[in-house]
Design a protein around this motif. Sequence first.
Motif, PDB file in Angstrom:
ATOM      1  N   MET A   1       9.498  -9.260  -0.558  1.00  0.00           N
ATOM      2  CA  MET A   1       9.941  -9.674   0.770  1.00  0.00           C
ATOM      3  C   MET A   1       9.983  -8.454   1.680  1.00  0.00           C
ATOM      4  O   MET A   1      10.735  -7.531   1.470  1.00  0.00           O
ATOM      5  N   ALA A   2       9.165  -8.474   2.627  1.00  0.00           N
ATOM      6  CA  ALA A   2       9.170  -7.319   3.512  1.00  0.00           C
ATOM      7  C   ALA A   2       8.260  -7.619   4.682  1.00  0.00           C
ATOM      8  O   ALA A   2       7.689  -8.698   4.774  1.00  0.00           O
ATOM      9  N   THR A   3       8.138  -6.655   5.534  1.00  0.00           N
ATOM     10  CA  THR A   3       7.297  -6.852   6.702  1.00  0.00           C
ATOM     11  C   THR A   3       5.905  -6.291   6.455  1.00  0.00           C
ATOM     12  O   THR A   3       5.689  -5.543   5.515  1.00  0.00           O
ATOM     13  N   ASP A   4       4.979  -6.658   7.318  1.00  0.00           N
ATOM     14  CA  ASP A   4       3.619  -6.145   7.198  1.00  0.00           C
ATOM     15  C   ASP A   4       3.613  -4.625   7.231  1.00  0.00           C
ATOM     16  O   ASP A   4       2.895  -3.978   6.491  1.00  0.00           O
ATOM     17  N   HIS A   5       4.461  -4.115   8.101  1.00  0.00           N
ATOM     18  CA  HIS A   5       4.534  -2.664   8.240  1.00  0.00           C
ATOM     19  C   HIS A   5       4.828  -2.001   6.897  1.00  0.00           C
ATOM     20  O   HIS A   5       4.132  -1.086   6.467  1.00  0.00           O
ATOM     21  N   SER A   6       5.865  -2.511   6.201  1.00  0.00           N
ATOM     22  CA  SER A   6       6.219  -1.872   4.939  1.00  0.00           C
ATOM     23  C   SER A   6       5.191  -2.181   3.862  1.00  0.00           C
ATOM     24  O   SER A   6       4.977  -1.381   2.957  1.00  0.00           O
ATOM     25  N   ARG A   7       4.525  -3.339   3.978  1.00  0.00           N
ATOM     26  CA  ARG A   7       3.491  -3.649   2.986  1.00  0.00           C
ATOM     27  C   ARG A   7       2.310  -2.688   3.110  1.00  0.00           C
ATOM     28  O   ARG A   7       1.787  -2.214   2.116  1.00  0.00           O
ATOM     29  N   ALA A   9       2.468   0.317   4.352  1.00  0.00           N
ATOM     30  CA  ALA A   9       2.958   1.613   3.873  1.00  0.00           C
ATOM     31  C   ALA A   9       2.931   1.658   2.351  1.00  0.00           C
ATOM     32  O   ALA A   9       2.546   2.657   1.755  1.00  0.00           O
ATOM     33  N   ALA A  10       3.328   0.541   1.732  1.00  0.00           N
ATOM     34  CA  ALA A  10       3.381   0.501   0.277  1.00  0.00           C
ATOM     35  C   ALA A  10       1.987   0.670  -0.327  1.00  0.00           C
ATOM     36  O   ALA A  10       1.802   1.432  -1.264  1.00  0.00           O
ATOM     37  N   ARG A  11       1.010  -0.032   0.244  1.00  0.00           N
ATOM     38  CA  ARG A  11      -0.361   0.117  -0.246  1.00  0.00           C
ATOM     39  C   ARG A  11      -0.792   1.563  -0.181  1.00  0.00           C
ATOM     40  O   ARG A  11      -1.373   2.117  -1.090  1.00  0.00           O
ATOM     41  N   MET A  13       1.051   4.200  -0.115  1.00  0.00           N
ATOM     42  CA  MET A  13       1.773   5.136  -0.967  1.00  0.00           C
ATOM     43  C   MET A  13       1.455   4.965  -2.444  1.00  0.00           C
ATOM     44  O   MET A  13       1.637   5.882  -3.233  1.00  0.00           O
ATOM     45  N   ILE A  14       0.994   3.791  -2.806  1.00  0.00           N
ATOM     46  CA  ILE A  14       0.682   3.584  -4.222  1.00  0.00           C
ATOM     47  C   ILE A  14      -0.733   4.082  -4.523  1.00  0.00           C
ATOM     48  O   ILE A  14      -1.085   4.362  -5.667  1.00  0.00           O
ATOM     49  N   ALA A  17      -1.609   7.334  -6.792  1.00  0.00           N
ATOM     50  CA  ALA A  17      -1.421   7.119  -8.228  1.00  0.00           C
ATOM     51  C   ALA A  17      -2.538   6.255  -8.794  1.00  0.00           C
ATOM     52  O   ALA A  17      -3.115   6.566  -9.837  1.00  0.00           O
ATOM     53  N   VAL A  18      -2.851   5.191  -8.084  1.00  0.00           N
ATOM     54  CA  VAL A  18      -3.874   4.280  -8.590  1.00  0.00           C
ATOM     55  C   VAL A  18      -5.237   4.960  -8.633  1.00  0.00           C
ATOM     56  O   VAL A  18      -5.948   4.890  -9.640  1.00  0.00           O
ATOM     57  N   LEU A  20      -5.977   8.159  -8.747  1.00  0.00           N
ATOM     58  CA  LEU A  20      -6.038   9.226  -9.750  1.00  0.00           C
ATOM     59  C   LEU A  20      -6.215   8.640 -11.150  1.00  0.00           C
ATOM     60  O   LEU A  20      -7.056   9.096 -11.926  1.00  0.00           O
TER      61      LEU A  20
ATOM     62  N   ASP B  54       8.767 -10.387   8.733  1.00  0.00           N
ATOM     63  CA  ASP B  54       7.905 -10.789   9.841  1.00  0.00           C
ATOM     64  C   ASP B  54       7.970 -12.302   9.994  1.00  0.00           C
ATOM     65  O   ASP B  54       8.038 -13.014   9.007  1.00  0.00           O
TER      66      ASP B  54
ATOM     67  N   SER C  96       6.843   1.842  -3.811  1.00  0.00           N
ATOM     68  CA  SER C  96       6.055   0.682  -3.406  1.00  0.00           C
ATOM     69  C   SER C  96       6.292  -0.497  -4.339  1.00  0.00           C
ATOM     70  O   SER C  96       6.530  -1.611  -3.893  1.00  0.00           O
TER      71      SER C  96
END
Lengths: 290, 333, 276
Positions: A1-7, A9-11, A13-14, A17-18, A20, B54, C96
Amino acid sequence: MATDHSRIAARFMISPAVLLLLGWMIVPLSMTLYFSFLDYNLLSPGMEEWIGFMNYEYFLTDPAFFAALGNTFLLVAGVLVITITGGVALALLLDQPMWGQGIVRILVIAPFFVMPTVSALVWKNMFMNPVNGLFAHAAKAMGLAPFDFFAHAPLFSIIMIVAWQWLPFATLILLTVLQSLDKEQLEAAKMDGARKMSRFVHIILPHMSRAITVVILIQTIFLLSIFAEILVTTNGGPGYASTNITYLVYAQSLLQFDVGGGSAGGIVAVVLANIVAIFLMRMIGKNLEA
Amino acid sequence: MGSITLENVTKSFGDVEVIPPLNLEINEGEFVVFVGPSGCGKSTLLRLIAGLEDVSSGSIAIDREDATSIRPARRGLAMVFQSYALYPHMSVRKNIAFPLKMAGLEQADIDKKVDAAANILNLSDYIDRKPGQLSGGQRQRVAIGRAIVREPKAFLFDEPLSNLDAALRVNMRLEISELHQDLKTTMVYVTHDQVEAMTMADKIVVLRAGVIEQVGSPLELYRKPANKFVAGFIGSPNMNFLSGEAAQKHGAHTIGVRPEHLACSRESGMWKGTVGVAEHLGSDTFLYVTLNDGSNFTVRSDGNVDLNHGDTVYLSAEPENIYRFDENEQAIG
Amino acid sequence: MSHTAIDSRKIIMTAIAWGIGLLIFFPILWTILTSFKTEADAIASPPMFLGFDWTLENYTEVQDRSNYFQHFWNSVVISVGSTLLGLLIAILAAWSMAFVPAKGTKNVLMWMLSTKMLPPVGVLIPIYLLFRDTGLLDTLTGLVLVLTLINLPIIVWMLYTYFKEIPGEILEAARMDGASLWAEIIHVLTPMAVPGIASTMLLNIILAWNEAFWTLNLTAAKAAPLTAFIASYSSPEGLFYAKLSAASTMAIAPILIMGWFSQKQLVRGLTFGAVK
């Protein structure tokens, strides 16, 4: 549950790691796969040529492979049997009321923190050496002839060393699980008239069974790749008596410079490890949902 | 400053639409309470306003300016969470100062504002403690303090009292109401407790399954519930309902009577029943009556009623206190 | 049960447990004792337990002969370096997955773990050749890279389980309070996760310090950490028990101490959260 903005950002930031890990897994693994179809020796560079499944044929029919496969199995199984039974027994013992439990626990765990090369060398020289080792001294003191462990029982010796390193791991995890057992359950069983042995069989063992499975799977993953202990004690010998798959692949590729054959062996090792890994991942995955 | 307008707002999680198109106007300075049973979408609605989620479609305007795609931090709203969400590693002072620090204020300004907020909320004695060393009520006040220092356009409260014990809850209810009187800032408050809604709100929004059932002042909802759901949800104890023959007599599919509007008599009345449990509270007496047709009624009577388990009782109500609903559960008349 | 019955049982248990504990610990104890002997005492027959002339000369000689502290320093750089680099990457990834979970999150997590199960021999040759061709062979940079990659799944996994225990509301509160994503991670998440991050760090340093496949295969002399250096004692001319013991004692001491501090977290980390 989150906003597009944080989604987003999450992509973002992950992705390091992915990427590498993807690189780490895909690039060398596909190179290994490619090499395994080549006649490729480091001593004759530029002579690589495609030979199909020849390397596999050669590797899988080599008597050394069967020896190594058997040794790998014995090594893994031997260590597992010792560490699991020993670990259950030690966990039960350490769970008893006693003085200085914390210190005993520390003593028991210590071998796990000893680097493989150190423990292998200490055991090889200071304990199992037929002239100056403690075991030799003990044998002489009892009037027996010293036993040359690495000459006559190389695999057994390595199993002992590795078991000594991994016994703490099994003990620590099983003890943790044992201590999480609801003591009221045991008291209820006592009230119900269950004796010691049946309490162990019907309550304690089922409570530990999941952890035991996890310990078996994790140890298997690591034990399949035992390397340093063999390298510094026996170099796989005498003959192939203490060569496991990992060591065989190493010897093939970095000692005989046969990249193609070594790669075929590497792929075989990957396949073997995957079989274990699938079971392990299932167990962990189940836990993830809970 | 502080009006919020929701226009055709919807929210879906995957294929599940939790809020169908919804319109709502929150006026400047109003204390608005979203109330409804758990899972009715009231918290989701609040999080949409906050910007923590959202909207799937529609728009949200704050002070007439479109805020639909503005990040939570920029909306100028402050939120008090159910778990208080205090930063456990920061002292009370640092917790309250955090939003100011994030806004880049001068340290001297920050100190002044934090001290002022701590004063208002009686937190000055605890200002250097960590949240872990505070009681539930104190934590709650820190959370409010963190919200007020920002001088937001509106406060959002997500079930802020649900983790407090009953006595403290009444206290905090009063404190929040007083705060509203003092600050006159818009407050949007989510709760499942209709008592909180009735006591605090200027305007109550009753929600069910993401749909607004009714909007109005507490007394409007109490006196003129738009439908059976609102009638049953607002008021404590809950309204009693009868359907079938008894309702048809009144030209309705279902009728409802509030416990406080029922009179009891040993001799005669509209409905005959047997007292199951009688709770004598001194000031009031609650009677749980099983009617002859099998339905259960709650009666709120004065403290002197001398009825006990097993007694036969007749209940009746004034016609103007009988609520009538049609087969679609809508209020008649 | 009477008091004496309980006490005698406790005495017996204590005796057995201490006996077994000391037996298991004995090889380490023996190594430490031997490190203080002269070479002659170290191979004396019958073996000498305590009644020998205690000496520190092995420790100084190990350094004089082999530049021991260079290897020690290599171990420090490799284990700490790979741990810090891994943490940096893993904190972002774990944030994330813990706080913005998507449909595929679980699969990504499992896939990351599965890379840990890849046997190193499966990729030994390509890595060796790539390192040879890029000049990374026998360099600290190369080892830091490899160890970061092999332990990254464990770091991500451990951090993920720790982050999961932090309520999302607190991060949302930070967001409402005007914190940017970075401020949220730096001012709120990281300080709250300090215990988890610390134990992840500890476990990872231990694993990296003791890693003995890549360190043995990718180093020759210059960048060799203690695992590889100690391995050089396997050659027959290296049969100096006292010096081997001194080198070993110094190699295992820091990790023994760290390991004892991190027993509890170890369980969670080593079983990938399957046992807590």
